[in-house]
Design a protein around this motif. Sequence first.
Motif, PDB file in Angstrom:
ATOM      1  N   THR A   1       0.790  -1.220  -0.004  1.00 23.97           N
ATOM      2  CA  THR A   1       0.057  -0.069   0.075  1.00 23.97           C
ATOM      3  C   THR A   1       0.752   1.211   0.047  1.00 23.97           C
ATOM      4  OG1 THR A   1      -1.784  -1.045   1.156  1.00 23.97           O
ATOM      5  CG2 THR A   1      -1.931   1.364   1.336  1.00 23.97           C
ATOM      6  N   ALA A   2       1.886   1.105   0.998  1.00 19.80           N
ATOM      7  CA  ALA A   2       3.113   2.251   0.733  1.00 19.80           C
ATOM      8  C   ALA A   2       3.373   2.649  -0.430  1.00 19.80           C
ATOM      9  CB  ALA A   2       3.951   2.349   1.904  1.00 19.80           C
ATOM     10  N   LEU A   3       3.825   1.422  -1.127  1.00 16.89           N
ATOM     11  CA  LEU A   3       4.611   1.526  -2.462  1.00 16.89           C
ATOM     12  C   LEU A   3       3.443   2.133  -3.545  1.00 16.89           C
ATOM     13  CD1 LEU A   3       6.758   1.076  -4.574  1.00 16.89           C
ATOM     14  CD2 LEU A   3       6.038  -1.307  -4.677  1.00 16.89           C
ATOM     15  N   THR A   4       2.211   1.546  -3.630  1.00 15.93           N
ATOM     16  CA  THR A   4       1.250   2.242  -4.342  1.00 15.93           C
ATOM     17  C   THR A   4       0.862   3.718  -4.246  1.00 15.93           C
ATOM     18  OG1 THR A   4      -0.530   1.570  -3.010  1.00 15.93           O
ATOM     19  CG2 THR A   4       0.376  -0.022  -4.948  1.00 15.93           C
ATOM     20  N   ASN A   5       1.045   3.929  -2.918  1.00 19.71           N
ATOM     21  CA  ASN A   5       1.064   5.491  -2.729  1.00 19.71           C
ATOM     22  C   ASN A   5       1.876   6.261  -3.196  1.00 19.71           C
ATOM     23  OD1 ASN A   5      -0.485   4.713   0.599  1.00 19.71           O
ATOM     24  ND2 ASN A   5      -1.499   5.684  -0.897  1.00 19.71           N
ATOM     25  N   VAL A   6       3.371   5.916  -3.179  1.00 15.46           N
ATOM     26  CA  VAL A   6       4.333   6.553  -3.770  1.00 15.46           C
ATOM     27  C   VAL A   6       4.267   6.482  -5.464  1.00 15.46           C
ATOM     28  CG1 VAL A   6       6.781   6.472  -4.187  1.00 15.46           C
ATOM     29  CG2 VAL A   6       6.101   6.005  -1.931  1.00 15.46           C
ATOM     30  N   MET A   7       3.934   5.613  -5.827  1.00 15.21           N
ATOM     31  CA  MET A   7       3.599   5.557  -7.335  1.00 15.21           C
ATOM     32  C   MET A   7       2.298   6.492  -7.782  1.00 15.21           C
ATOM     33  SD  MET A   7       4.227   1.690  -8.230  1.00 15.21           S
ATOM     34  CE  MET A   7       2.575   1.280  -8.454  1.00 15.21           C
ATOM     35  N   MET A   8       1.031   6.575  -7.012  1.00 12.82           N
ATOM     36  CA  MET A   8       0.316   7.447  -7.069  1.00 12.82           C
ATOM     37  C   MET A   8       0.520   8.882  -7.019  1.00 12.82           C
ATOM     38  SD  MET A   8      -2.449   6.318  -8.073  1.00 12.82           S
ATOM     39  CE  MET A   8      -3.619   7.822  -7.900  1.00 12.82           C
ATOM     40  N   PHE A   9       1.511   9.128  -5.949  1.00 14.87           N
ATOM     41  CA  PHE A   9       2.003  10.508  -5.902  1.00 14.87           C
ATOM     42  C   PHE A   9       3.079  11.029  -6.937  1.00 14.87           C
ATOM     43  CE2 PHE A   9       6.063  12.618  -4.483  1.00 14.87           C
ATOM     44  CZ  PHE A   9       5.652  13.870  -4.408  1.00 14.87           C
ATOM     45  N   ALA A  10       3.769  10.007  -7.403  1.00 14.78           N
ATOM     46  CA  ALA A  10       4.646  10.213  -8.678  1.00 14.78           C
ATOM     47  C   ALA A  10       3.774  10.621  -9.969  1.00 14.78           C
ATOM     48  CB  ALA A  10       5.646   9.211  -8.985  1.00 14.78           C
ATOM     49  N   ALA A  11       2.744   9.811 -10.245  1.00 13.66           N
ATOM     50  CA  ALA A  11       1.885   9.928 -11.097  1.00 13.66           C
ATOM     51  C   ALA A  11       1.171  11.263 -11.239  1.00 13.66           C
ATOM     52  CB  ALA A  11       1.082   8.807 -11.459  1.00 13.66           C
ATOM     53  N   ALA A  12       0.409  11.623 -10.185  1.00 10.85           N
ATOM     54  CA  ALA A  12      -0.221  12.734 -10.039  1.00 10.85           C
ATOM     55  C   ALA A  12       0.547  13.916 -10.074  1.00 10.85           C
ATOM     56  CB  ALA A  12      -1.037  12.768  -8.628  1.00 10.85           C
ATOM     57  N   LEU A  13       1.786  13.879  -9.415  1.00  8.66           N
ATOM     58  CA  LEU A  13       2.744  14.981  -9.606  1.00  8.66           C
ATOM     59  C   LEU A  13       2.974  15.326 -11.038  1.00  8.66           C
ATOM     60  CD1 LEU A  13       4.287  17.038  -7.755  1.00  8.66           C
ATOM     61  CD2 LEU A  13       6.322  15.333  -7.930  1.00  8.66           C
ATOM     62  N   VAL A  14       3.449  14.233 -11.550  1.00 12.95           N
ATOM     63  CA  VAL A  14       3.685  14.605 -13.281  1.00 12.95           C
ATOM     64  C   VAL A  14       2.518  15.206 -13.904  1.00 12.95           C
ATOM     65  CG1 VAL A  14       4.341  13.234 -15.455  1.00 12.95           C
ATOM     66  CG2 VAL A  14       5.547  12.705 -13.147  1.00 12.95           C
ATOM     67  N   ALA A  15       1.504  14.495 -13.736  1.00 17.92           N
ATOM     68  CA  ALA A  15       0.192  15.422 -14.359  1.00 17.92           C
ATOM     69  C   ALA A  15       0.090  16.771 -14.094  1.00 17.92           C
ATOM     70  CB  ALA A  15      -0.920  14.278 -14.228  1.00 17.92           C
ATOM     71  N   TRP A  16       0.136  16.941 -12.732  1.00 19.77           N
ATOM     72  CA  TRP A  16      -0.004  18.479 -12.205  1.00 19.77           C
ATOM     73  C   TRP A  16       1.108  19.274 -12.757  1.00 19.77           C
ATOM     74  CZ3 TRP A  16       3.380  21.294  -9.157  1.00 19.77           C
ATOM     75  CH2 TRP A  16       3.011  22.566  -8.636  1.00 19.77           C
ATOM     76  N   ARG A  17       2.255  18.829 -12.975  1.00 19.04           N
ATOM     77  CA  ARG A  17       3.311  19.514 -13.529  1.00 19.04           C
ATOM     78  C   ARG A  17       3.257  19.849 -14.960  1.00 19.04           C
ATOM     79  NH1 ARG A  17       7.996  20.914 -11.416  1.00 19.04           N
ATOM     80  NH2 ARG A  17       9.078  20.476 -13.371  1.00 19.04           N
ATOM     81  N   ARG A  18       2.494  18.924 -15.530  1.00 19.89           N
ATOM     82  CA  ARG A  18       2.175  19.147 -16.971  1.00 19.89           C
ATOM     83  C   ARG A  18       1.251  20.274 -17.335  1.00 19.89           C
ATOM     84  NH1 ARG A  18       3.061  13.183 -20.170  1.00 19.89           N
ATOM     85  NH2 ARG A  18       5.122  13.104 -19.991  1.00 19.89           N
ATOM     86  N   LEU A  19       0.095  20.252 -16.249  1.00 22.24           N
ATOM     87  CA  LEU A  19      -0.831  21.154 -16.600  1.00 22.24           C
ATOM     88  C   LEU A  19      -0.608  22.491 -16.023  1.00 22.24           C
ATOM     89  CD1 LEU A  19      -4.049  18.993 -15.290  1.00 22.24           C
ATOM     90  CD2 LEU A  19      -3.519  20.067 -17.676  1.00 22.24           C
TER      91      LEU A  19
END
Length: 119
Positions: A20-38
């Motif tokens: 669960t902690a690992l999937t939280n890190v992966m969600m953090f990274a994916a959402a951060l990339v999308a936020w930075r692109r927007l």
Amino acid sequence: MLHFTTEITAGSIVIRDPVTALTNVMMFAAALVAWRRLIRNDITFLPARLWRWFFAGVSVASLIGMIVHGFSYYTPDNVHLAIWLTMGLVQSAGVSGAQLATVQHYAPKKLRLLQGFII
């Protein structure tokens, strides 16, 4: 009492619910990339600007979730609850951004005006 399913030790660090902690890190990274692109583009389209809030909320909530799930061994129950509630509030704010963006993009003009009046 906190309930967890798995606990591993990496060196001297105890990590609870590591998947669960690992999937939280992966969600953090994916959402951060999308936020930075927007955020990088100067977007005037309101729904796209509102989606930024969604990705920012998901990113921050996932980072907090990594602390809540992975490092609950180090937090007392009352502190854990406060962090967990904060995670839920940030997540809710992000989801609100997605809901507002969807209404602004797909709803009839009268409903969009009503939404603008409410918020």
